[in-house]
Scaffold this motif. Structure first.
Motif, PDB file in Angstrom:
ATOM      1  N   VAL A   1       0.803  -1.271  -0.086  1.00  0.00           N
ATOM      2  CA  VAL A   1      -0.042   0.027  -0.090  1.00  0.00           C
ATOM      3  C   VAL A   1       0.801   1.169  -0.088  1.00  0.00           C
ATOM      4  CG1 VAL A   1      -1.584   1.147   1.300  1.00  0.00           C
ATOM      5  CG2 VAL A   1      -1.883  -1.142   1.122  1.00  0.00           C
ATOM      6  N   PRO A   2       0.844   2.379  -0.871  1.00  0.00           N
ATOM      7  CA  PRO A   2       1.567   3.275  -0.930  1.00  0.00           C
ATOM      8  C   PRO A   2       1.347   4.296   0.100  1.00  0.00           C
ATOM      9  CG  PRO A   2       0.642   3.085  -3.516  1.00  0.00           C
ATOM     10  CD  PRO A   2      -0.233   1.898  -2.242  1.00  0.00           C
ATOM     11  N   THR A   3       2.175   5.288   0.601  1.00  0.00           N
ATOM     12  CA  THR A   3       1.994   6.005   1.703  1.00  0.00           C
ATOM     13  C   THR A   3       2.358   7.403   0.971  1.00  0.00           C
ATOM     14  OG1 THR A   3       4.385   6.136   2.304  1.00  0.00           O
ATOM     15  CG2 THR A   3       2.864   4.494   3.254  1.00  0.00           C
ATOM     16  N   PRO A   4       2.116   8.399   1.627  1.00  0.00           N
ATOM     17  CA  PRO A   4       2.367   9.995   1.279  1.00  0.00           C
ATOM     18  C   PRO A   4       4.173  10.079   0.882  1.00  0.00           C
ATOM     19  CG  PRO A   4       0.740  10.211   2.985  1.00  0.00           C
ATOM     20  CD  PRO A   4       1.327   8.704   3.037  1.00  0.00           C
ATOM     21  N   MET A   5       4.762   9.216   1.417  1.00  0.00           N
ATOM     22  CA  MET A   5       6.129   9.424   1.124  1.00  0.00           C
ATOM     23  C   MET A   5       6.834   8.616  -0.058  1.00  0.00           C
ATOM     24  SD  MET A   5       8.501  10.044   4.718  1.00  0.00           S
ATOM     25  CE  MET A   5       9.879  10.215   3.715  1.00  0.00           C
ATOM     26  N   PRO A   6       7.422   9.100  -0.988  1.00  0.00           N
ATOM     27  CA  PRO A   6       7.948   8.270  -2.098  1.00  0.00           C
ATOM     28  C   PRO A   6       8.599   6.986  -1.437  1.00  0.00           C
ATOM     29  CG  PRO A   6       8.055  10.525  -2.570  1.00  0.00           C
ATOM     30  CD  PRO A   6       7.790  10.396  -1.202  1.00  0.00           C
TER      31      PRO A   6
ATOM     32  N   ASN B   1       9.960   2.547  13.465  1.00  0.00           N
ATOM     33  CA  ASN B   1       9.269   1.700  12.529  1.00  0.00           C
ATOM     34  C   ASN B   1       7.908   2.595  12.509  1.00  0.00           C
ATOM     35  OD1 ASN B   1       6.815  -0.565  12.256  1.00  0.00           O
ATOM     36  ND2 ASN B   1       8.557  -0.503  10.455  1.00  0.00           N
ATOM     37  N   GLY B   2       7.262   2.570  11.366  1.00  0.00           N
ATOM     38  CA  GLY B   2       6.204   3.459  11.490  1.00  0.00           C
ATOM     39  C   GLY B   2       5.539   3.596  10.089  1.00  0.00           C
ATOM     40  N   TYR B   3       4.706   4.666   9.903  1.00  0.00           N
ATOM     41  CA  TYR B   3       3.843   4.819   8.751  1.00  0.00           C
ATOM     42  C   TYR B   3       3.960   6.659   8.581  1.00  0.00           C
ATOM     43  CZ  TYR B   3      -0.091   5.047   5.552  1.00  0.00           C
ATOM     44  OH  TYR B   3      -0.942   5.356   4.445  1.00  0.00           O
ATOM     45  N   PRO B   4       4.305   6.940   7.390  1.00  0.00           N
ATOM     46  CA  PRO B   4       4.111   8.384   7.105  1.00  0.00           C
ATOM     47  C   PRO B   4       2.920   9.088   6.685  1.00  0.00           C
ATOM     48  CG  PRO B   4       5.247   7.449   5.344  1.00  0.00           C
ATOM     49  CD  PRO B   4       4.964   6.384   6.147  1.00  0.00           C
TER      50      PRO B   4
ATOM     51  N   ASP C   1      -9.156   9.800  13.801  1.00  0.00           N
ATOM     52  CA  ASP C   1      -8.592   9.010  13.038  1.00  0.00           C
ATOM     53  C   ASP C   1      -7.026   9.028  13.219  1.00  0.00           C
ATOM     54  OD1 ASP C   1     -10.716   7.842  11.774  1.00  0.00           O
ATOM     55  OD2 ASP C   1     -10.762   9.325  10.019  1.00  0.00           O
ATOM     56  N   LEU C   2      -6.444  10.135  13.512  1.00  0.00           N
ATOM     57  CA  LEU C   2      -5.126  10.490  13.723  1.00  0.00           C
ATOM     58  C   LEU C   2      -4.581   9.950  14.878  1.00  0.00           C
ATOM     59  CD1 LEU C   2      -4.782  14.049  12.490  1.00  0.00           C
ATOM     60  CD2 LEU C   2      -3.741  12.287  11.256  1.00  0.00           C
ATOM     61  N   ILE C   3      -5.554   9.867  15.937  1.00  0.00           N
ATOM     62  CA  ILE C   3      -5.198   9.188  17.147  1.00  0.00           C
ATOM     63  C   ILE C   3      -5.251   7.710  17.119  1.00  0.00           C
ATOM     64  CG2 ILE C   3      -5.836   8.773  19.604  1.00  0.00           C
ATOM     65  CD1 ILE C   3      -6.790  11.957  19.656  1.00  0.00           C
ATOM     66  N   ASN C   4      -6.174   7.292  16.353  1.00  0.00           N
ATOM     67  CA  ASN C   4      -6.521   6.030  16.313  1.00  0.00           C
ATOM     68  C   ASN C   4      -5.349   5.323  15.576  1.00  0.00           C
ATOM     69  OD1 ASN C   4      -8.087   3.532  16.646  1.00  0.00           O
ATOM     70  ND2 ASN C   4      -8.719   3.576  14.493  1.00  0.00           N
ATOM     71  N   ASP C   5      -4.808   5.945  14.353  1.00  0.00           N
ATOM     72  CA  ASP C   5      -3.538   5.682  13.798  1.00  0.00           C
ATOM     73  C   ASP C   5      -3.535   4.271  13.110  1.00  0.00           C
ATOM     74  OD1 ASP C   5      -1.233   6.285  12.644  1.00  0.00           O
ATOM     75  OD2 ASP C   5      -0.307   6.487  14.423  1.00  0.00           O
ATOM     76  N   SER C   6      -4.697   3.686  12.698  1.00  0.00           N
ATOM     77  CA  SER C   6      -4.750   2.046  12.267  1.00  0.00           C
ATOM     78  C   SER C   6      -3.801   1.894  11.291  1.00  0.00           C
ATOM     79  CB  SER C   6      -6.245   1.962  11.772  1.00  0.00           C
ATOM     80  OG  SER C   6      -6.638   2.568  10.603  1.00  0.00           O
ATOM     81  N   ARG C   7      -3.495   2.810  10.387  1.00  0.00           N
ATOM     82  CA  ARG C   7      -2.470   2.577   9.286  1.00  0.00           C
ATOM     83  C   ARG C   7      -1.087   2.285   9.771  1.00  0.00           C
ATOM     84  NH1 ARG C   7      -4.073   6.159   4.080  1.00  0.00           N
ATOM     85  NH2 ARG C   7      -6.180   5.270   3.670  1.00  0.00           N
TER      86      ARG C   7
END
Length: 236
Positions: free
Chosen positions: A178-183, A213-216, A227-233
């Motif tokens: 799954v793509p993220t906002p960072m290339p 480790n994480g998700y941008p 949604d930001l607090i839940n941070d499911s991605r």
């Protein structure tokens, strides 16, 4: 960070050859390896000081943290399977092989020749202090393709060109995850397990910590606070 600062000039001190970016100074064929050599020797010096002056009393551990990608072959051919190992040598093993074994990876020695610095006997003695743990930063996995210099795609993200590798987050138009906002950052959970296994096997089960480790997330006013607090991605 050494490659981004001294190979393609994306980060300070913004050094690179003209071919690789808008840099005023730099040599992408030599400076990254000199800078990395000094990083490795700095690590060895600090470990030496800690071992002699502080570790017995503090009973602490000392190590180094590596920024890592995992790589999968873009094509199901032996050249791309081999380039995966070569790319790992030009990234993870570039720093850890000298610290653990006192020498640069064979692939780097063969391809770089005299451009790769060497360790003196005194420096090798200091490197024998090694480390107590390896820290792992891991965000994503990419496809790696074996390529000649003339086929190389010159863009700001191809920082391992001396490994004769082109890397990408897509194959036949399909993202590796799954793509993220960072290339070049995709959600590829298995990559974390694979890079940990690689480090475990190459460095004799040296203790490891996942230090980052994480998700941008990109700036998006439509995302709710909930949604930001839940941070499911990021959990995924």
């Amino acid at each position: 960070m050494v490659s981004l600062g001294y190979s393609i000039g994306l980060y300070p001190p913004n050094h690179c050859s003209k071919l690789f970016g808008d840099c005023q100074l730099g040599d992408s064929n030599t400076e990254p390896y000199i800078a990395a050599h000094n990083v490795i020797l700095s690590h060895a010096t600090v470990v030496d000081i800690y071992r002699k002056k502080y570790q017995v009393e503090q009973k602490g551990m000392i190590g180094i943290v590596m920024n890592t990608y995992w790589f999968e072959p873009l094509r199901n051919i032996s050249a791309d399977r081999l380039v995966v190992q070569r790319t790992l040598s030009f990234s993870v093993a570039w720093f850890l092989d000298p610290i653990i074994y006192g020498e640069y990876p064979p692939e780097m020695c063969i391809l770089l020749g005299s451009s790769l610095p060497t360790f003196s006997i005194e420096e090798k003695n200091k490197l024998e202090n090694k480390l107590d743990f390896i820290g792992i930063i891991h965000y994503s996995t990419l496809y790696a393709k074996d390529c000649e210099f003339s086929q190389w795609d010159f863009n700001k993200y191809q920082w391992l060109w001396n490994a004769s590798v082109f890397f990408t987050g897509e194959r036949n138009g399909i993202p590796i995850g799954v793509p993220t906002p960072m290339p070049l950052f995709h959600v590829v959970p298995y990559g974390l397990e694979k890079i940990v296994s690689y480090v475990k096997e190459r460095y004799n089960n040296t203790p490891m910590f996942i230090t980052e480790n994480g998700y941008p997330l990109g700036s998006n006013s439509n995302v709710s606070t909930e949604d930001l607090i839940n941070d499911s991605r990021r959990v995924e």
